[in-house]
Design an enzyme around this catalytic site. Structure first.
Site, PDB file in Angstrom:
ATOM      1  N   LEU A 261       0.961  -1.232   0.286  1.00  0.00           N
ATOM      2  CA  LEU A 261      -0.054   0.377   0.085  1.00  0.00           C
ATOM      3  C   LEU A 261       0.839   1.064  -0.248  1.00  0.00           C
ATOM      4  O   LEU A 261       2.021   0.898   0.735  1.00  0.00           O
ATOM      5  CB  LEU A 261      -0.806  -0.175   0.885  1.00  0.00           C
ATOM      6  CG  LEU A 261      -1.774  -1.018   1.612  1.00  0.00           C
ATOM      7  CD1 LEU A 261      -2.439  -1.357   2.742  1.00  0.00           C
ATOM      8  CD2 LEU A 261      -3.259  -0.809   0.452  1.00  0.00           C
TER       9      LEU A 261
ATOM     10  N   ASN B 278      -2.420  -5.975  10.124  1.00  0.00           N
ATOM     11  CA  ASN B 278      -2.163  -7.138   9.202  1.00  0.00           C
ATOM     12  C   ASN B 278      -1.407  -8.210   9.940  1.00  0.00           C
ATOM     13  O   ASN B 278      -1.036  -8.029  10.993  1.00  0.00           O
ATOM     14  CB  ASN B 278      -0.842  -6.443   8.080  1.00  0.00           C
ATOM     15  CG  ASN B 278      -0.138  -7.623   7.450  1.00  0.00           C
ATOM     16  OD1 ASN B 278      -1.081  -8.349   6.765  1.00  0.00           O
ATOM     17  ND2 ASN B 278       1.067  -7.767   7.417  1.00  0.00           N
TER      18      ASN B 278
ATOM     19  N   HIS C 297       0.928 -11.554   9.745  1.00  0.00           N
ATOM     20  CA  HIS C 297       2.325 -12.182   8.916  1.00  0.00           C
ATOM     21  C   HIS C 297       3.382 -12.547   9.787  1.00  0.00           C
ATOM     22  O   HIS C 297       2.467 -13.396  10.700  1.00  0.00           O
ATOM     23  CB  HIS C 297       3.102 -11.148   9.249  1.00  0.00           C
ATOM     24  CG  HIS C 297       4.603 -10.967   8.186  1.00  0.00           C
ATOM     25  ND1 HIS C 297       4.628 -11.751   6.584  1.00  0.00           N
ATOM     26  CD2 HIS C 297       5.367 -11.885   8.954  1.00  0.00           C
ATOM     27  CE1 HIS C 297       5.764 -11.205   6.520  1.00  0.00           C
ATOM     28  NE2 HIS C 297       6.557 -12.078   8.182  1.00  0.00           N
TER      29      HIS C 297
HETATM   30  C1  GRF Z   1      -0.944 -16.012   5.666  1.00  0.00           C
HETATM   31  O1  GRF Z   1      -0.667 -16.597   5.818  1.00  0.00           O
HETATM   32  C2  GRF Z   1      -1.279 -14.393   5.737  1.00  0.00           C
HETATM   33  O2  GRF Z   1      -0.446 -14.363   7.051  1.00  0.00           O
HETATM   34  C3  GRF Z   1      -0.185 -13.685   4.689  1.00  0.00           C
HETATM   35  O3  GRF Z   1      -0.671 -14.749   4.143  1.00  0.00           O
HETATM   36  C4  GRF Z   1      -1.822 -15.425   4.071  1.00  0.00           C
HETATM   37  C5  GRF Z   1      -3.323 -15.596   3.704  1.00  0.00           C
HETATM   38  O4  GRF Z   1      -3.721 -16.226   3.950  1.00  0.00           O
HETATM   39  N1  GRF Z   1      -0.347 -12.405   5.469  1.00  0.00           N
HETATM   40  P1  GRF Z   1      -5.671 -15.878   4.115  1.00  0.00           P
HETATM   41  O5  GRF Z   1      -5.767 -15.630   2.595  1.00  0.00           O
HETATM   42  O6  GRF Z   1      -5.827 -15.495   5.030  1.00  0.00           O
HETATM   43  O7  GRF Z   1      -5.960 -17.968   4.183  1.00  0.00           O
END
Ligand code: GRF
Length: 222
Positions: free
Chosen positions: A93, A107, A109
């Protein structure tokens, strides 16, 4: 009730965990809009199934990152969104977006930040030989995975772990802590001072954990 907007690009299991927490009554919020930058994201099926309004804003539609972000901000404001959740949103972003929602974007992560920023971090943790990994819910600032940390869940890596097995175990923790962080925000219990996030009435034990566990020292030579 807290108005949420969720940005997705993929499978949307984190979106699902937010939906499930709302529907079970453990999260006092409502998802006003889901935005995907990929028309084929499975997350959109999840939104449809739960009758949540969604918008597809594709990367190609807009001449610049700022133009894309301005449209996303417009959609979120129109939906009266108070907290934006990035849930597997595979796009960086611009400051324009971040500044539109200061300390109002979270977010999730899949590492223990600040270790392993960026992409494919479960593989990086395994290959690095880290003994712990996990996941982090943080506010989003203008850096890459650098914003103030709200909650982390730590997991010991197992000798048998692969990137895939670790990802699966981390994902289960993500689904637990992301709704929790949002609920803390909804309850007004989060206070941010610089980089530090304080959660009112939260208790953490000061005990250490170790991996390999301490018992290996008691066994003596075989
Ligand atoms: C997750 O591992 C999240 O931490 C990362 O991307 C993945 C997304 O998974 N940012 P989902 O689309 O919520 O199943």
């Amino acid at each position: 009730m807290l108005n949420l907007g969720v940005l997705v690009s993929g499978n949307g299991t984190n979106l699902q965990s937010i939906i499930d927490s709302i529907e079970s009554g453990s999260l006092a919020a409502g998802i006003r809009v889901v935005i995907s930058n990929r028309p084929d994201a499975y997350a959109l099926e999840r939104a449809k199934r739960h009758a949540i309004p969604f918008r597809i804003i594709t990367n190609g539609e807009f001449p610049s990152r700022e133009a894309f972000d301005a449209e996303a901000v417009r959609v979120l404001r129109e939906a009266r969104v108070e907290l934006v959740l990035l849930a597997g949103f595979m796009r960086i972003l611009s400051p324009l977006f971040i500044r539109a929602f200061p300390l109002r974007i979270m977010n999730i992560h899949p590492s223990l930040l600040p270790a392993f920023r960026g992409l494919d971090v479960q593989r990086k943790a395994v290959e690095y030989g880290a003994k712990f990994s996990g996941c982090t819910v943080h506010f989003v600032d203008e850096g890459l995975d650098t914003g103030p940390i709200i909650i982390q869940a730590a997991l010991p890596l197992l000798d048998t772990d692969t990137a895939e097995s670790l990802s699966r175990r981390i994902l289960e923790e993500e689904h637990r802590i992301y709704p929790q962080a949002v609920q803390l925000f909804a309850e007004g219990r989060i206070r941010v001072e610089g980089r530090r996030v304080f959660v009112r009435d939260s208790a953490a034990s000061g005990d250490s954990i170790e991996n390999p566990a301490a018992e290996i020292f008691n066994k003596g030579p075989g």
